[in-house]
Write a protein that holds these residues in place. Sequence first.
Motif, PDB file in Angstrom:
ATOM      1  N   GLY A  13       0.837  -1.191   0.000  1.00  0.00           N
ATOM      2  CA  GLY A  13       0.000   0.000   0.000  1.00  0.00           C
ATOM      3  C   GLY A  13       0.870   1.238   0.000  1.00  0.00           C
ATOM      4  N   VAL A  14       0.443   2.235   0.724  1.00  0.00           N
ATOM      5  CA  VAL A  14       1.154   3.510   0.807  1.00  0.00           C
ATOM      6  C   VAL A  14       2.525   3.303   1.440  1.00  0.00           C
ATOM      7  N   VAL A  15       3.544   3.931   0.867  1.00  0.00           N
ATOM      8  CA  VAL A  15       4.898   3.873   1.409  1.00  0.00           C
ATOM      9  C   VAL A  15       5.292   5.275   1.868  1.00  0.00           C
ATOM     10  N   GLN A  16       5.815   5.361   3.085  1.00  0.00           N
ATOM     11  CA  GLN A  16       6.340   6.623   3.605  1.00  0.00           C
ATOM     12  C   GLN A  16       7.769   6.378   4.053  1.00  0.00           C
ATOM     13  N   ASN A  17       8.657   7.290   3.708  1.00  0.00           N
ATOM     14  CA  ASN A  17      10.043   7.218   4.151  1.00  0.00           C
ATOM     15  C   ASN A  17      10.306   8.392   5.074  1.00  0.00           C
ATOM     16  N   VAL A  18      11.030   8.134   6.153  1.00  0.00           N
ATOM     17  CA  VAL A  18      11.361   9.201   7.085  1.00  0.00           C
ATOM     18  C   VAL A  18      12.840   9.096   7.439  1.00  0.00           C
ATOM     19  N   ALA A  19      13.550  10.205   7.272  1.00  0.00           N
ATOM     20  CA  ALA A  19      14.960  10.257   7.666  1.00  0.00           C
ATOM     21  C   ALA A  19      15.023  10.394   9.180  1.00  0.00           C
ATOM     22  N   PHE A  20      15.949   9.673   9.808  1.00  0.00           N
ATOM     23  CA  PHE A  20      16.082   9.779  11.257  1.00  0.00           C
ATOM     24  C   PHE A  20      17.508  10.111  11.639  1.00  0.00           C
ATOM     25  N   GLY A  21      17.647  10.727  12.798  1.00  0.00           N
ATOM     26  CA  GLY A  21      18.952  11.124  13.316  1.00  0.00           C
ATOM     27  C   GLY A  21      18.878  11.189  14.828  1.00  0.00           C
ATOM     28  N   ALA A  22      19.607  12.143  15.415  1.00  0.00           N
ATOM     29  CA  ALA A  22      19.713  12.257  16.864  1.00  0.00           C
ATOM     30  C   ALA A  22      18.424  12.739  17.531  1.00  0.00           C
ATOM     31  N   ALA A  23      17.547  13.396  16.768  1.00  0.00           N
ATOM     32  CA  ALA A  23      16.256  13.848  17.308  1.00  0.00           C
ATOM     33  C   ALA A  23      15.146  12.960  16.757  1.00  0.00           C
ATOM     34  N   SER A  24      14.122  12.723  17.556  1.00  0.00           N
ATOM     35  CA  SER A  24      12.997  11.899  17.130  1.00  0.00           C
ATOM     36  C   SER A  24      12.302  12.522  15.924  1.00  0.00           C
ATOM     37  N   ALA A  25      11.994  11.699  14.927  1.00  0.00           N
ATOM     38  CA  ALA A  25      11.305  12.143  13.715  1.00  0.00           C
ATOM     39  C   ALA A  25       9.986  11.392  13.594  1.00  0.00           C
ATOM     40  N   GLN A  26       8.998  12.031  12.997  1.00  0.00           N
ATOM     41  CA  GLN A  26       7.669  11.441  12.857  1.00  0.00           C
ATOM     42  C   GLN A  26       7.321  11.251  11.390  1.00  0.00           C
ATOM     43  N   LEU A  27       6.541  10.194  11.089  1.00  0.00           N
ATOM     44  CA  LEU A  27       6.049  10.010   9.725  1.00  0.00           C
ATOM     45  C   LEU A  27       5.264  11.240   9.292  1.00  0.00           C
ATOM     46  N   PRO A  28       5.299  11.580   8.001  1.00  0.00           N
ATOM     47  CA  PRO A  28       4.557  12.748   7.533  1.00  0.00           C
ATOM     48  C   PRO A  28       3.037  12.576   7.651  1.00  0.00           C
ATOM     49  N   ASN A  29       2.536  11.351   7.498  1.00  0.00           N
ATOM     50  CA  ASN A  29       1.090  11.095   7.513  1.00  0.00           C
ATOM     51  C   ASN A  29       0.764   9.931   8.434  1.00  0.00           C
ATOM     52  N   LYS A  30      -0.421   9.970   9.029  1.00  0.00           N
ATOM     53  CA  LYS A  30      -0.862   8.848   9.867  1.00  0.00           C
ATOM     54  C   LYS A  30      -1.216   7.661   8.970  1.00  0.00           C
ATOM     55  N   PHE A  31      -1.332   6.466   9.571  1.00  0.00           N
ATOM     56  CA  PHE A  31      -1.679   5.265   8.815  1.00  0.00           C
ATOM     57  C   PHE A  31      -3.106   5.378   8.287  1.00  0.00           C
ATOM     58  N   GLY A  32      -3.368   4.752   7.147  1.00  0.00           N
ATOM     59  CA  GLY A  32      -4.668   4.814   6.484  1.00  0.00           C
ATOM     60  C   GLY A  32      -5.797   4.185   7.274  1.00  0.00           C
ATOM     61  N   SER A  33      -7.013   4.455   6.828  1.00  0.00           N
ATOM     62  CA  SER A  33      -8.212   4.013   7.544  1.00  0.00           C
ATOM     63  C   SER A  33      -8.416   2.503   7.519  1.00  0.00           C
ATOM     64  N   GLU A  34      -7.703   1.791   6.674  1.00  0.00           N
ATOM     65  CA  GLU A  34      -7.830   0.333   6.611  1.00  0.00           C
ATOM     66  C   GLU A  34      -6.493  -0.365   6.829  1.00  0.00           C
ATOM     67  N   THR A  35      -5.553   0.319   7.472  1.00  0.00           N
ATOM     68  CA  THR A  35      -4.217  -0.241   7.693  1.00  0.00           C
ATOM     69  C   THR A  35      -4.146  -0.903   9.061  1.00  0.00           C
ATOM     70  N   TYR A  36      -3.808  -2.196   9.053  1.00  0.00           N
ATOM     71  CA  TYR A  36      -3.679  -2.964  10.288  1.00  0.00           C
ATOM     72  C   TYR A  36      -2.307  -3.623  10.415  1.00  0.00           C
ATOM     73  N   GLN A  37      -1.462  -3.425   9.405  1.00  0.00           N
ATOM     74  CA  GLN A  37      -0.108  -3.976   9.448  1.00  0.00           C
ATOM     75  C   GLN A  37       0.808  -3.094   8.603  1.00  0.00           C
ATOM     76  N   VAL A  38       2.052  -2.923   9.076  1.00  0.00           N
ATOM     77  CA  VAL A  38       3.052  -2.195   8.307  1.00  0.00           C
ATOM     78  C   VAL A  38       4.318  -3.027   8.218  1.00  0.00           C
ATOM     79  N   ARG A  39       5.068  -2.770   7.161  1.00  0.00           N
ATOM     80  CA  ARG A  39       6.375  -3.406   6.945  1.00  0.00           C
ATOM     81  C   ARG A  39       7.428  -2.339   7.169  1.00  0.00           C
ATOM     82  N   LEU A  40       8.369  -2.600   8.067  1.00  0.00           N
ATOM     83  CA  LEU A  40       9.426  -1.646   8.400  1.00  0.00           C
ATOM     84  C   LEU A  40      10.768  -2.157   7.904  1.00  0.00           C
ATOM     85  N   ALA A  41      11.558  -1.271   7.330  1.00  0.00           N
ATOM     86  CA  ALA A  41      12.927  -1.585   6.916  1.00  0.00           C
ATOM     87  C   ALA A  41      13.739  -0.304   7.037  1.00  0.00           C
ATOM     88  N   ALA A  42      14.891  -0.379   7.691  1.00  0.00           N
ATOM     89  CA  ALA A  42      15.720   0.803   7.914  1.00  0.00           C
ATOM     90  C   ALA A  42      17.124   0.598   7.357  1.00  0.00           C
TER      91      ALA A  42
END
Length: 100
Positions: A13-42
């Motif tokens: 489904g929708v893919v969001q990428n977020v750069a992370f570093g020394a400060a906490s970063a948040q995804l640009p958008n919340k999960f969709g209305s029918e999303t019950y599982q996500v795949r994470l890879a860093a």
Amino acid sequence: MSFFPKQPASRQGVVQNVAFGAASAQLPNKFGSETYQVRLAATGACYYVITESASPTAATAANGAYLPGGVIEYVIVSPGETLTVIQASAGGTLSVCEVS
């Protein structure tokens, strides 16, 4: 005749990428209305927290789940939640793919 078991699969489904570093970063958008599982890879080791988007909790080494770089992890979520991420040792990018 030989049968091979099928591999578990999910539809991308929708893919969001977020750069992370020394400060906490948040995804640009919340999960969709029918999303019950996500795949994470860093690309690098990180800590992540999945939280309600109305009051996101900043990820830290003390409260986050550890994800080594180069590892794929599937996580159960609820619609409308979001994710925050922080580096474990060096920055990188976290790819978050909503799956069904």
